[in-house]
Design an enzyme around this catalytic site. Sequence first.
Site, PDB file in Angstrom:
ATOM      1  N   GLN A 188      20.232  55.690  59.875  1.00 36.09           N
ATOM      2  CA  GLN A 188      20.307  56.509  58.649  1.00 36.09           C
ATOM      3  C   GLN A 188      21.450  56.063  57.721  1.00 36.09           C
ATOM      4  OE1 GLN A 188      21.591  60.652  58.572  1.00 36.09           O
ATOM      5  NE2 GLN A 188      19.580  61.193  57.793  1.00 36.09           N
ATOM      6  N   GLU A 200      27.368  38.784  23.380  1.00 36.19           N
ATOM      7  CA  GLU A 200      27.870  38.105  24.588  1.00 36.19           C
ATOM      8  C   GLU A 200      27.986  39.113  25.739  1.00 36.19           C
ATOM      9  OE1 GLU A 200      31.168  35.446  24.029  1.00 36.19           O
ATOM     10  OE2 GLU A 200      31.891  35.706  26.070  1.00 36.19           O
ATOM     11  N   GLY A 236      27.431  38.938  59.950  1.00 29.28           N
ATOM     12  CA  GLY A 236      28.059  37.603  59.899  1.00 29.28           C
ATOM     13  C   GLY A 236      27.253  36.610  59.088  1.00 29.28           C
ATOM     14  N   PRO A 286      45.936  29.276  28.088  1.00 28.65           N
ATOM     15  CA  PRO A 286      46.702  29.521  29.317  1.00 28.65           C
ATOM     16  C   PRO A 286      47.564  30.781  29.213  1.00 28.65           C
ATOM     17  CG  PRO A 286      46.779  27.202  28.737  1.00 28.65           C
ATOM     18  CD  PRO A 286      46.064  27.895  27.608  1.00 28.65           C
TER      19      PRO A 286
END
Length: 381
Positions: free
Chosen positions: A280, A243, A341, A129
């Site tokens: 365009q 990783e 949308g 934390p």
Amino acid sequence: MTENWRDNQEIRIFRDSLRKFLEKEGIPYFNDWEEQRMIPREFWLKMGKNGFLCPWVEEEYGGLGVGFEYSIIISEETMKVGAGMLGIALHSDMVVPYIASYGTQEQKRRWLPKCITGEFVTAIAMSEPGTGSDLAAIKTTSVRAGDFYIVNGSKTFISNGLCSDIVVVACKTEQTNGHKGISLLVVEEGTPGFQRSRKLKKIGLHSQDTAELIFQDCRIPASNLLGEEGQGWKYLMSKLQQERIIVALEAQIMAEGALQLAIDYSKNRTAFGKPISQFQHNAFKVAEMATEVKIGRQFLEHLLINHMKGKDVVTEVSMAKWWITEMCNRVVYQAQQLHGGYGYMEEYEIARYFRDTRAQTMYAGSTEIMKQIIAKKIGLL
Ligand SMILES: Cc1cc2nc3c(=O)[nH]c(=O)nc-3n(C[C@H](O)[C@H](O)[C@H](O)COP(=O)(O)OP(=O)(O)OC[C@H]3O[C@@H](n4cnc5c(N)ncnc54)[C@H](O)[C@@H]3O)c2cc1C
């Protein structure tokens, strides 16, 4: 390892069989897993049964003993199903390598075969934390008491945090301010004092479980120490390279996917009497996206080969990690904008991309930390 390793017939066959497997066992269920906020163990076991978990592990522990190129294929194909599948690569190529590289014979025999079958899922707990980027500042303590380490502290944002059976935990066995006293301990499910706290509610990567882990006078057998006491920092710095490569690869796959979604949608959606791709402005936008995606792929391919050749690629890994994950965010944003949308609606895949890509610039070392590493390597800091 040659430039055209992807054309190798065995690699192609492996990819085809993985694709067929995912078409049957992954794609039809993925949306349910997103809803359930978890990939079921059943799927992990099926992956294991088909040789798709940790294929690089030596045959004596049940693996296929193949190279990292097979891990690349698995990352690519699972990522195409959905970014929520990232826990698979995290297990196979980010956590299990700690056991294979630093584990004793006894530890490897105990854990590796089950990691390959999917009976054991793994996680790595570094972040706390109070600290994430500043890994040397972790506060979780580990005090030796006879045959045990008594561990106290908490970890957060842990991927596979709930579904894991064993967790590699970074803790301080020596109370120093720097990184010298960090050690890696493996905590197993059922260990007294080890608790999984709440499942964290993330804005994306929904099928990937992410959790907090609590250690309260947790008694971890001393025989679960990975490698040597106090050498954890060195081990982490070494394995974090792979990783970060995987995260860059995952972002690249997402950017390529988002580009394709943008092309398909903009060719089919009409406005003012013609496909929106024929304005365009939009065509140039897609051209810019395609250029960035291509640059990312070219850089990454070169990096993957050098990583497989065992070269020192720390600087290039950091470059790829920050640039490709940021590029993916840009491409996904533009692809979503082209959807209008509809891009904000759940039934359009690009909406999930938008949620899922956001964390890539943060985990496995943030963009800022990657730039810090590059600047140090250049001799500026
Ligand atoms: C989805 C997800 C999954 C994760 N999975 C895991 C996991 O499996 N295991 C695990 O251990 N951790 C995991 N993490 C944690 C992740 O690695 C940390 O979030 C990350 O390292 C950043 O740490 P922090 O969140 O504490 O941010 P902080 O370190 O507090 O940083 C906050 C901001 O400050 C910036 N910053 C920090 N230091 C500097 C600096 N020196 N110069 C400039 N800017 C700086 C950062 O880049 C960031 O923008 C995960 C996180 C997420 C979101």
